[in-house]
Design a protein around this motif. Structure first.
Motif, short mmCIF file in Angstrom:
data_model
loop_
_atom_site.label_atom_id
_atom_site.label_comp_id
_atom_site.label_asym_id
_atom_site.label_seq_id
_atom_site.Cartn_x
_atom_site.Cartn_y
_atom_site.Cartn_z
N LEU A 1 16.66 15.74 6.61
CA LEU A 1 16.81 15.86 5.17
C LEU A 1 18.29 15.89 4.80
CD1 LEU A 1 14.11 18.60 4.45
CD2 LEU A 1 13.89 16.12 4.21
N PRO A 2 18.68 15.25 3.70
CA PRO A 2 20.08 15.27 3.28
C PRO A 2 20.59 16.69 3.02
CG PRO A 2 18.86 13.58 2.10
CD PRO A 2 17.85 14.40 2.84
N LYS A 3 21.79 16.98 3.53
CA LYS A 3 22.50 18.25 3.36
C LYS A 3 21.80 19.44 4.02
CE LYS A 3 25.19 19.19 0.04
NZ LYS A 3 25.82 19.59 -1.23
N ILE A 4 20.67 19.22 4.67
CA ILE A 4 19.95 20.30 5.37
C ILE A 4 19.91 20.04 6.86
CG2 ILE A 4 17.72 21.45 5.65
CD1 ILE A 4 17.27 21.19 2.70
N GLY A 5 19.68 18.78 7.24
CA GLY A 5 19.64 18.43 8.65
C GLY A 5 18.23 18.28 9.16
N LEU A 6 18.06 18.45 10.46
CA LEU A 6 16.77 18.26 11.09
C LEU A 6 15.88 19.49 10.89
CD1 LEU A 6 17.89 16.65 14.48
CD2 LEU A 6 16.99 15.49 12.46
N VAL A 7 14.67 19.24 10.42
CA VAL A 7 13.68 20.30 10.20
C VAL A 7 12.44 19.94 11.02
CG1 VAL A 7 12.32 21.60 8.52
CG2 VAL A 7 14.56 20.68 7.87
N ARG A 8 11.98 20.85 11.84
CA ARG A 8 10.80 20.62 12.65
C ARG A 8 9.54 20.67 11.79
NH1 ARG A 8 9.85 24.70 15.77
NH2 ARG A 8 8.58 23.57 17.29
N PHE A 9 8.56 19.86 12.15
CA PHE A 9 7.28 19.87 11.45
C PHE A 9 6.17 19.50 12.43
CE2 PHE A 9 8.48 15.47 11.21
CZ PHE A 9 7.30 14.75 11.21
N ARG A 10 4.97 19.89 12.06
CA ARG A 10 3.80 19.62 12.91
C ARG A 10 3.24 18.25 12.53
NH1 ARG A 10 -1.71 20.17 12.54
NH2 ARG A 10 -2.81 20.61 14.49
N GLN A 11 3.53 17.25 13.37
CA GLN A 11 3.10 15.88 13.08
C GLN A 11 1.67 15.70 13.57
OE1 GLN A 11 5.91 12.95 14.29
NE2 GLN A 11 4.74 11.22 13.46
N SER A 12 0.72 15.95 12.68
CA SER A 12 -0.70 15.91 13.03
C SER A 12 -1.23 14.50 13.19
CB SER A 12 -1.52 16.65 11.97
OG SER A 12 -1.26 16.13 10.69
N LEU B 1 0.84 -1.18 0.00
CA LEU B 1 0.00 0.00 0.00
C LEU B 1 0.88 1.24 0.00
CD1 LEU B 1 -2.90 1.13 0.22
CD2 LEU B 1 -2.63 1.09 2.70
N ASN B 2 0.62 2.16 -0.93
CA ASN B 2 1.36 3.43 -1.01
C ASN B 2 0.48 4.54 -0.46
OD1 ASN B 2 3.67 2.33 -2.25
ND2 ASN B 2 2.69 2.40 -4.24
N LEU B 3 1.02 5.29 0.48
CA LEU B 3 0.29 6.38 1.13
C LEU B 3 1.07 7.67 0.97
CD1 LEU B 3 -0.60 4.60 4.50
CD2 LEU B 3 -2.07 4.83 2.51
N SER B 4 0.37 8.78 1.07
CA SER B 4 1.00 10.09 1.02
C SER B 4 0.49 10.91 2.20
CB SER B 4 0.67 10.80 -0.31
OG SER B 4 1.29 12.06 -0.36
N TYR B 5 1.39 11.26 3.10
CA TYR B 5 1.05 12.06 4.28
C TYR B 5 1.62 13.46 4.12
CZ TYR B 5 -0.66 8.16 7.15
OH TYR B 5 -1.40 7.12 7.66
N GLU B 6 0.80 14.45 4.42
CA GLU B 6 1.22 15.85 4.28
C GLU B 6 1.28 16.51 5.66
OE1 GLU B 6 -0.36 20.00 2.20
OE2 GLU B 6 -1.01 18.05 1.43
N PHE B 7 2.39 17.20 5.92
CA PHE B 7 2.58 17.88 7.20
C PHE B 7 3.07 19.30 6.96
CE2 PHE B 7 3.55 13.34 8.00
CZ PHE B 7 2.56 13.06 8.93
N LYS B 8 2.81 20.17 7.93
CA LYS B 8 3.26 21.55 7.87
C LYS B 8 4.66 21.64 8.46
CE LYS B 8 2.86 26.08 7.49
NZ LYS B 8 1.92 26.83 8.34
N LEU B 9 5.60 22.15 7.68
CA LEU B 9 6.97 22.31 8.13
C LEU B 9 7.12 23.60 8.94
CD1 LEU B 9 9.17 21.29 5.05
CD2 LEU B 9 8.96 20.07 7.21
N LYS B 10 8.06 23.58 9.87
CA LYS B 10 8.38 24.77 10.65
C LYS B 10 9.89 25.01 10.59
CE LYS B 10 6.27 23.14 14.33
NZ LYS B 10 5.69 23.07 15.72
N PRO B 11 10.39 25.41 9.40
CA PRO B 11 11.84 25.59 9.25
C PRO B 11 12.31 26.87 9.92
CG PRO B 11 10.75 26.23 7.23
CD PRO B 11 9.66 25.69 8.15
#
Length: 404
Positions: free
Chosen positions: A144-155, A2-12
């Motif tokens: 993320l590669p070459k960017i590091g840890l990015v906070r996001f709102r895990q709903s 099963l392929n799913l797509s989850y969308e979250f709001k990033l807080k960079p």
């Protein structure tokens, strides 16, 4: 699987947002350069061999092969070594941009889409990380590669056992978002026809009409906000092109468009779940949505967004265990659902179906939905039974079994 797509709001952080914007710009330049290379090759071969137009055509060696995804990836490797700005972007992100260009040409050849266009500044809205490390999501952060840890709102939580295959970073008027593609190794059950069936007809006066008599008026999301949108666009036109005030005015317009789209999508989801409550089978029309969008009432058809509604309805049916199928939309408003006689075309102002053969009278859209239901039941091997109150019921066909 099963392929799913989850969308979250990033807080960079502000620094991470600057990196995102720079990467979008580099992806746009790579896309435009690859498109120019392909376009020049096609133009060099669009004239006759003995009458080459030097004024309007490019002269490229006859031995030069058509640029492909593989050849342009090799050129990208050489360009990254000489251009520092490209070297700062993760290589797989740039390769996915070239793959996106390849898909645009495949769509042009196979699906008769138009020739791909160059993207102006700000037109590139997303880039893709096709590969992520092990367990990239931890404690509300995404690595993320070459960017590091990015906070996001895990709903909502990531399902146990699901693998994150890729991440798409999307820039919208309301902020940055990430779309995670998940692969979940679980069996996907196929929904079989069962229980009560429902036919759905869509229109502009009534957004939907069902075979059991339900009529839902169309919500005019774009038309209701058109006056406000006009004022905001006037404000954009009065600003100096490229100034900070012009960018602020553009962002207000973009936010209003996003608000309209979100309201429409939310209403489609709520209506879809309402239809799935009391039905085991749902049948809809297989409409030519592209042709309708280019007709005289194309603006209203696009505002109704029937294509998005059908997609959402199909997803809602899958979640609720409801069978979903599209049937032919040919002459659904010209056939009597009671006797099957063709009654002829009806004008747009004629809102009542009245059959001269059997005397069956009902709302025009309800009659069309009942025709859709009859065709859907026939497609899944059910017969149709008309009750006294005008309600159609599907009865499974009993098949004789032959014993050896």
């Amino acid at each position: 699987m099963l392929n799913l797509s989850y969308e979250f709001k990033l807080k960079p952080t502000p620094a991470q947002a600057v990196v995102f914007e720079d990467w979008l710009e580099q992806c746009r330049r790579v896309y435009n350069y690859g498109l120019a290379e392909r376009k020049h090759w096609f133009q060099s071969r669009s004239c006759q061999v003995n009458a080459c137009s030097i004024r309007s055509e490019f002269i490229i060696s006859a031995e030069a092969k058509r640029p492909t995804y593989a050849s342009q990836c090799k050129s990208l490797t050489a360009a990254r070594a000489s251009i520092p700005a490209l070297g700062e972007v993760q290589v797989h992100v740039l390769q996915q941009t070239l793959r996106r260009l390849e898909k645009a040409f495949v769509s042009m050849w196979e699906q008769k889409h138009g020739f791909p266009r160059f993207k102006k500044a700000g037109a590139m809205r997303s880039f893709v990380f096709p590969q992520l490390g092990v367990n990239p999501v931890k404690n509300g952060t995404l690595k993320l590669p070459k960017i590091g840890l990015v906070r996001f709102r895990q709903s909502r939580p990531i399902p146990d056992g699901a693998t994150i295959k890729q991440a798409r970073i999307v820039n919208r008027a309301s902020g940055w978002y990430v779309m995670l593609t998940l692969q979940w190794d679980v069996p996907v059950p196929s929904v079989m026809p069962h229980s009560e069936a429902l036919g759905v007809d869509v229109g502009l006066t009534n957004f939907i009409a069902t075979s059991n008599g339900l009529l839902v008026k169309r919500q005019k999301f774009f038309l209701d906000a058109e006056r406000k949108l006009k004022l905001l666009q006037q404000g954009v036109s009065r600003k100096k092109l490229g100034s900070n005030n012009w960018k602020k005015a553009q962002k207000k317009v973009a936010k209003l468009h996003e608000y309209i789209a979100n309201c429409r999508k939310d209403w489609h989801w709520k209506l879809s779940h309402q239809l799935c409550k009391d039905a085991g089978m749902i049948f809809v029309e297989d409409l030519n949505l592209v042709g309708l969008s280019r007709a005289m009432l194309g603006k209203h058809c696009l505002d109704a967004s029937w294509g998005q509604f059908f997609t959402i309805l199909e997803q809602a049916c899958f979640k609720n265990g409801v069978y979903f199928q599209k049937v032919s939309a040919h002459k659904t408003s010209q056939i009597c659902p009671s006797c099957g006689v063709e009654t002829g075309k009806k004008g747009l102002s004629e809102r009542t179906h009245s059959c001269s053969n059997c005397g069956y009278t009902t709302d025009r859209d309800v009659a069309a939905a009942q025709v859709v239901l009859i065709r859907g039941l026939a497609a899944v091997g059910h017969t149709v039974k008309m009750l006294s109150e005008g309600k159609l019921v599907g009865v499974p066909v009993k098949k004789e079994c032959s014993h050896l």
